[in-house]
Design a protein around this motif. Sequence first.
Motif, PDB file in Angstrom:
ATOM      1  N   VAL A  88      -4.456  -2.336  -3.954  1.00 53.30           N
ATOM      2  CA  VAL A  88      -3.990  -3.259  -2.917  1.00 53.30           C
ATOM      3  C   VAL A  88      -5.146  -4.066  -2.344  1.00 53.30           C
ATOM      4  O   VAL A  88      -5.004  -5.267  -2.083  1.00 53.30           O
ATOM      5  CB  VAL A  88      -3.251  -2.488  -1.812  1.00 53.30           C
ATOM      6  N   THR A  89      -6.311  -3.435  -2.179  1.00 53.68           N
ATOM      7  CA  THR A  89      -7.477  -4.173  -1.687  1.00 53.68           C
ATOM      8  C   THR A  89      -7.871  -5.278  -2.657  1.00 53.68           C
ATOM      9  O   THR A  89      -8.205  -6.394  -2.244  1.00 53.68           O
ATOM     10  CB  THR A  89      -8.668  -3.218  -1.472  1.00 53.68           C
TER      11      THR A  89
ATOM     12  N   CYS B 132       1.026   3.816  -3.131  1.00 50.57           N
ATOM     13  CA  CYS B 132       0.535   5.176  -2.881  1.00 50.57           C
ATOM     14  C   CYS B 132       1.603   6.215  -3.199  1.00 50.57           C
ATOM     15  O   CYS B 132       1.346   7.201  -3.893  1.00 50.57           O
ATOM     16  CB  CYS B 132       0.093   5.303  -1.423  1.00 50.57           C
TER      17      CYS B 132
ATOM     18  N   GLN C  82       3.481  -4.722  -5.654  1.00 46.87           N
ATOM     19  CA  GLN C  82       2.112  -5.172  -5.897  1.00 46.87           C
ATOM     20  C   GLN C  82       1.952  -6.104  -7.106  1.00 46.87           C
ATOM     21  O   GLN C  82       1.330  -7.164  -6.983  1.00 46.87           O
ATOM     22  CB  GLN C  82       1.195  -3.950  -6.017  1.00 46.87           C
TER      23      GLN C  82
ATOM     24  N   TYR D 273       0.832  -1.207   0.000  1.00 46.36           N
ATOM     25  CA  TYR D 273       0.000   0.000   0.000  1.00 46.36           C
ATOM     26  C   TYR D 273       0.868   1.260   0.000  1.00 46.36           C
ATOM     27  O   TYR D 273       0.628   2.192  -0.776  1.00 46.36           O
ATOM     28  CB  TYR D 273      -0.910   0.009   1.226  1.00 46.36           C
TER      29      TYR D 273
ATOM     30  N   SER E  62      -5.416   2.286  -2.502  1.00 45.93           N
ATOM     31  CA  SER E  62      -6.412   1.537  -1.731  1.00 45.93           C
ATOM     32  C   SER E  62      -7.147   0.542  -2.619  1.00 45.93           C
ATOM     33  O   SER E  62      -7.355  -0.615  -2.232  1.00 45.93           O
ATOM     34  CB  SER E  62      -7.417   2.496  -1.087  1.00 45.93           C
TER      35      SER E  62
END
Length: 314
Positions: free
Chosen positions: A160-161, A106, A181, A102, A157
């Motif tokens: 990654v979610t 970001c 990621q 995250y 968000s």
Amino acid sequence: MGAENITSVTDFILMGLSNNRETQILLFVVFLFMYSATIVGNLLIIILVRVDSCLHTPMYFFLTHLSGVEICFVTTTVPQMLTHLMSGNGAISFTRCAAQMYATTCLGCTECLLLSAMAYDRCLAICSPLVYAAIMSKKHQWQLTSASWAIGFFLASINVTCTISLPFCGTNHINHFFCEQPVVFKKTCVEARYTEPVIFVGCTLILVGSFSIILVSYGLILYSVFQMQSKRGRHKAFSTCASHLVVVVMFYGVLFFLYMRTGVETALDSDKHIAVFYLVVTPMLNPFIYSLRNKDVHRAVTKVLRRLDFEEKT
């Protein structure tokens, strides 16, 4: 895939850059030096802009935010990598891996947007100098930086979610030195019919969108520069953009190579070596690139050193 092959992952093993113990120790020393140089260089930029009123301009305002992003970027990954190199153990919990994904996603998104905001700022300064001060007010500067951070947090968000909500299976070994990621996403074991397009669209919006703003800005800058009659004016315009352009080429060149390849099996060994460049090398070089031929920064450094020397004598 059968349910027996799907496991609830509690940790990952980062394979790192090398399994050779001597190489790990050497990499530890090299990366510790680079990390220290990155922190010192970017902190110096922030401090100089804060203490010298001559640097209280939109360009340096954005530069302080970029330096802040670089400090956070390397701090979320390099200390952990140094720990793994020293211990020889690359274990990381699922929670820490998700947090690292995250943070890096970001900060990477935010850096892309900040670089495009800096290109927009240079475009206004060169193409519309008479209204530049009015347009690029303090309020507008904060709006651009706040939007960059907010969009970065929002897209991170989502990406990654989407990744951590999928089940993982097979080996928990990750052929990388941090939880990137796209690499972690490859460890999922279901067909991500909807998730993968969402992640790809998010990456495309950030990379292509921000890079398009940069291209348009520099296209307008080139047009304005070629309309100038004065060679001194042209040289000044190019000199104010040169540092930013070098950083853009380094940063986006690597990101486009790594992230915009879909449907192709990538060579993870080469990918993680390339990742070192944008994760460690570029943040270290940025302060030097922006200050090497920057007379304003040189004057600020001289002023601070003289002030410190005067305080010592008194």
